[in-house]
Design an enzyme around this catalytic site. Structure first.
Site, short mmCIF file in Angstrom:
data_model
loop_
_atom_site.label_atom_id
_atom_site.label_comp_id
_atom_site.label_asym_id
_atom_site.label_seq_id
_atom_site.Cartn_x
_atom_site.Cartn_y
_atom_site.Cartn_z
CB SER A 156 -0.84 -0.03 1.28
OG SER A 156 -1.38 1.23 1.55
CE1 TYR A 210 -3.74 -2.70 5.64
CE2 TYR A 210 -3.47 -0.35 5.25
CZ TYR A 210 -3.65 -1.63 4.77
OH TYR A 210 -3.71 -1.84 3.41
CE LYS A 235 -1.35 -4.55 3.46
NZ LYS A 235 -1.61 -5.85 2.85
P1 NAD Z 1 -10.77 -7.18 1.48
O1 NAD Z 1 -10.95 -7.13 2.94
O2 NAD Z 1 -11.96 -7.00 0.61
O3 NAD Z 1 -10.03 -8.54 1.06
C1 NAD Z 1 -9.10 -9.19 1.90
C2 NAD Z 1 -9.53 -10.64 2.02
O4 NAD Z 1 -8.61 -11.34 2.85
C3 NAD Z 1 -10.93 -10.81 2.63
O5 NAD Z 1 -11.70 -11.63 1.78
C4 NAD Z 1 -10.66 -11.48 3.98
O6 NAD Z 1 -11.72 -12.34 4.35
C5 NAD Z 1 -9.36 -12.21 3.68
N1 NAD Z 1 -8.52 -12.50 4.86
C6 NAD Z 1 -8.09 -11.64 5.81
N2 NAD Z 1 -7.32 -12.28 6.70
C7 NAD Z 1 -7.27 -13.58 6.33
C8 NAD Z 1 -6.65 -14.75 6.85
N3 NAD Z 1 -5.92 -14.72 7.97
N4 NAD Z 1 -6.82 -15.91 6.18
C9 NAD Z 1 -7.55 -15.97 5.05
N5 NAD Z 1 -8.17 -14.92 4.51
C10 NAD Z 1 -8.03 -13.72 5.14
O7 NAD Z 1 -9.65 -6.09 1.10
P2 NAD Z 1 -9.17 -5.59 -0.32
O8 NAD Z 1 -9.55 -4.17 -0.45
O9 NAD Z 1 -9.54 -6.56 -1.37
O10 NAD Z 1 -7.59 -5.62 -0.09
C11 NAD Z 1 -6.77 -6.68 -0.51
C12 NAD Z 1 -5.34 -6.41 -0.07
O11 NAD Z 1 -4.93 -5.16 -0.62
C13 NAD Z 1 -5.18 -6.28 1.45
O12 NAD Z 1 -3.96 -6.89 1.81
C14 NAD Z 1 -5.13 -4.79 1.67
O13 NAD Z 1 -4.40 -4.45 2.81
C15 NAD Z 1 -4.42 -4.32 0.41
N6 NAD Z 1 -4.71 -2.91 0.07
C16 NAD Z 1 -6.00 -2.51 -0.05
C17 NAD Z 1 -6.27 -1.15 -0.32
C18 NAD Z 1 -7.68 -0.66 -0.44
O14 NAD Z 1 -7.90 0.55 -0.30
N7 NAD Z 1 -8.67 -1.52 -0.69
C19 NAD Z 1 -5.20 -0.22 -0.48
C20 NAD Z 1 -3.90 -0.69 -0.36
C21 NAD Z 1 -3.65 -2.04 -0.08
N1 UFG Z 2 -12.47 11.07 3.32
C1 UFG Z 2 -13.47 11.96 3.70
N2 UFG Z 2 -14.63 11.43 4.21
C2 UFG Z 2 -14.82 10.08 4.33
C3 UFG Z 2 -13.80 9.20 3.94
C4 UFG Z 2 -12.62 9.73 3.44
O1 UFG Z 2 -13.33 13.16 3.60
O2 UFG Z 2 -15.91 9.67 4.81
C5 UFG Z 2 -11.24 11.63 2.72
C6 UFG Z 2 -9.97 11.33 3.50
O3 UFG Z 2 -9.74 12.30 4.49
C7 UFG Z 2 -8.93 11.32 2.38
C8 UFG Z 2 -9.70 10.79 1.16
O4 UFG Z 2 -11.08 11.01 1.46
O5 UFG Z 2 -8.52 12.64 2.10
C9 UFG Z 2 -9.49 9.31 0.92
O6 UFG Z 2 -9.75 8.58 2.11
P1 UFG Z 2 -9.87 6.99 2.14
O7 UFG Z 2 -10.22 6.60 3.54
O8 UFG Z 2 -10.79 6.54 1.06
O9 UFG Z 2 -8.43 6.51 1.73
P2 UFG Z 2 -7.02 6.76 2.44
O10 UFG Z 2 -6.17 7.50 1.45
O11 UFG Z 2 -7.16 7.35 3.78
O12 UFG Z 2 -6.51 5.26 2.67
C10 UFG Z 2 -6.56 4.28 1.63
C11 UFG Z 2 -6.78 2.90 2.24
C12 UFG Z 2 -5.61 2.49 3.06
C13 UFG Z 2 -4.36 2.62 2.27
C14 UFG Z 2 -4.23 3.99 1.70
C15 UFG Z 2 -3.04 4.13 0.81
O13 UFG Z 2 -7.92 2.91 3.08
O14 UFG Z 2 -5.75 1.14 3.42
O15 UFG Z 2 -5.39 4.30 0.92
O16 UFG Z 2 -3.03 3.09 -0.11
F1 UFG Z 2 -3.32 2.36 3.07
#
Ligand code: NAD
Ligand code: UFG
Length: 337
Positions: free
Chosen positions: A124, A150, A154
């Site tokens: 991330s 979190y 990572k």
């Molecule tokens: P998500 O929660 O939809 O998917 C993650 C999946 O992993 C879920 O289905 C959950 O049930 C499964 N899981 C969690 N712990 C587990 C375990 N111990 N064993 C088996 N399954 C497990 O999240 P996502 O948005 O699809 O994210 C996928 C990956 O990308 C994550 O590692 C997350 O940290 C990373 N990521 C997501 C974002 C974002 O904004 N969505 C941004 C940066 C990185």
């Molecule tokens: N925001 C609002 N109101 C809300 C939600 C978000 O104003 O209800 C704003 C936040 O302050 C930020 C922007 O919208 O400025 C995006 O916020 P998100 O929560 O959607 O995303 P972040 O950038 O905070 O974080 C996301 C993921 C993290 C990841 C990060 C960088 O949630 O897991 O991107 O990859 F680590």
């Protein structure tokens, strides 16, 4: 290839599953469904007309993971599984380290036992903490100023992968640093389905647009950005999925790290305006206090992925809003409908 997706039932995993199947790969999914539903995989099967082998296994369960590797002949792993709520990680850091770091160690151990050397890892942009440069490139410092367990989990996993690859030259690892994934599959059949109140911007905005919530709380308007609200690099989840395919195709010895973003930032107000325009709905908002731990701006330098993976994000913010809106209209309560 036969590819194991850990966390494949989740938001990014399910979208990547569609693209992998369409590219001809066979899939095995491990997920404990702690933040997802198996319905997402059934929908992927419906979209692609192909079967997915699913194992409901906790990745922290060594013998369960071993069983999967012994029953399937895995060529490569894409490791999505992890807990991802910044807020919950502040309240329950041990669970985050156990789940994210601990289960990655188990995965690496079992991969070594079964001679599987190809790995793509979901990292991330949060590892950059407060970005020291914008756009932020892969060579920027990581690990400093990260504001949540979190994010640190990572960063720790990235370090573990680097150490593992130094000790085992056969390992071929791609670390993908996602910026802000948004959007849904164009079919409207799969999308992001937050279990509780959404903490990310797009799912919240979409629930306001459909009337499930009253207004969007905009976290602060005091940032040094064009309109004072936070700026992020929002990347369509299908573009992100394609990035995984390219990373798999270009795996080579050692660790290669790539930003997956669009290279351009949008403010919170710009995102709300785009969603309102595309959906044709009013989206009431209120400016509230800044959320602690948020950075003012984050957007990616995407040159490395372009140069080495021949990958660029193709979909626009409007495309993503349109796809989220279609998913929201067709599934007002996500996979529970
Ligand atoms: P998500 O929660 O939809 O998917 C993650 C999946 O992993 C879920 O289905 C959950 O049930 C499964 N899981 C969690 N712990 C587990 C375990 N111990 N064993 C088996 N399954 C497990 O999240 P996502 O948005 O699809 O994210 C996928 C990956 O990308 C994550 O590692 C997350 O940290 C990373 N990521 C997501 C974002 C974002 O904004 N969505 C941004 C940066 C990185
Ligand atoms: N925001 C609002 N109101 C809300 C939600 C978000 O104003 O209800 C704003 C936040 O302050 C930020 C922007 O919208 O400025 C995006 O916020 P998100 O929560 O959607 O995303 P972040 O950038 O905070 O974080 C996301 C993921 C993290 C990841 C990060 C960088 O949630 O897991 O991107 O990859 F680590």
């Amino acid at each position: 290839m036969k590819i194991l997706l850990t966390g494949g039932a989740g938001y990014i995993g399910s979208h990547t599953a569609v693209e992998l199947i369409e590219a001809g790969h066979e899939l095995v999914v491990i997920d404990n469904l702690s933040n997802s539903s198996v319905k997402s995989l059934r929908r992927v099967e419906a979209i692609t007309q192909r079967d997915i082998v699913f194992h409901r296994v906790n990745l922290a369960d060594l013998s369960g993971v071993r069983e999967v590797f012994s029953s399937e002949s895995i060529d490569a792993v894409i490791h999505f599984a992890g807990l991802k709520s910044v807020n919950t990680s502040l309240r329950d850091p041990i669970r985050y380290y156990q789940n994210n770091v601990g289960s990655t160690l188990i995965l690496l151990q079992v991969m070594a036992e079964f001679g599987v050397h190809k790995l793509v890892f979901s990292s991330s942009a949060t590892v950059y903490g407060i970005p020291q440069e914008l756009p932020v490139s892969e060579t920027a410092g990581v690990g400093f100023g990260i504001t949540s367990p979190y994010g640190r989990s990572k960063s720790m996993i990235e370090q573990i992968l680097t150490d593992a690859s130094l000790a085992e030259p056969k390992l071929q690892i791609a670390i993908l640093r996602y910026f802000n994934p948004i959007g849904a599959h164009v079919s409207g059949r799969i999308g992001e389905d937050p279990r509780n109140t959404p903490s990310n911007l797009l799912p919240y905005v979409s629930q306001v647009a459909i009337g499930l919530r009253k207004k969007v709380a905009v976290y602060g308007q005091q940032y040094p950005t064009t309109d004072g609200t936070g700026v992020r690099d929002y990347i369509h989840v299908v573009d992100l999925a394609h990035g995984h395919l390219r990373a798999l195709d270009h795996l080579r010895s050692g660790v290669s790290t790539y930003n997956l973003g669009t290279g351009r930032g949008y403010s919170v107000l710009e995102v709300i305006e785009a969603f309102s325009r595309v959906s044709g709905r009013d989206i009431p908002l209120e400016i509230v206090a800044a959320r602690s731990g948020d950075v003012a701006m984050s957007f990616a330098d995407v040159e490395k992925a372009k140069r080495e993976l021949a990958w660029v994000a193709e979909r626009t913010l409007d495309d993503a809003c349109r796809d989220v809106w279609r998913w929201q209209l067709q599934n007002p309560r996500g996979y529970d409908d």
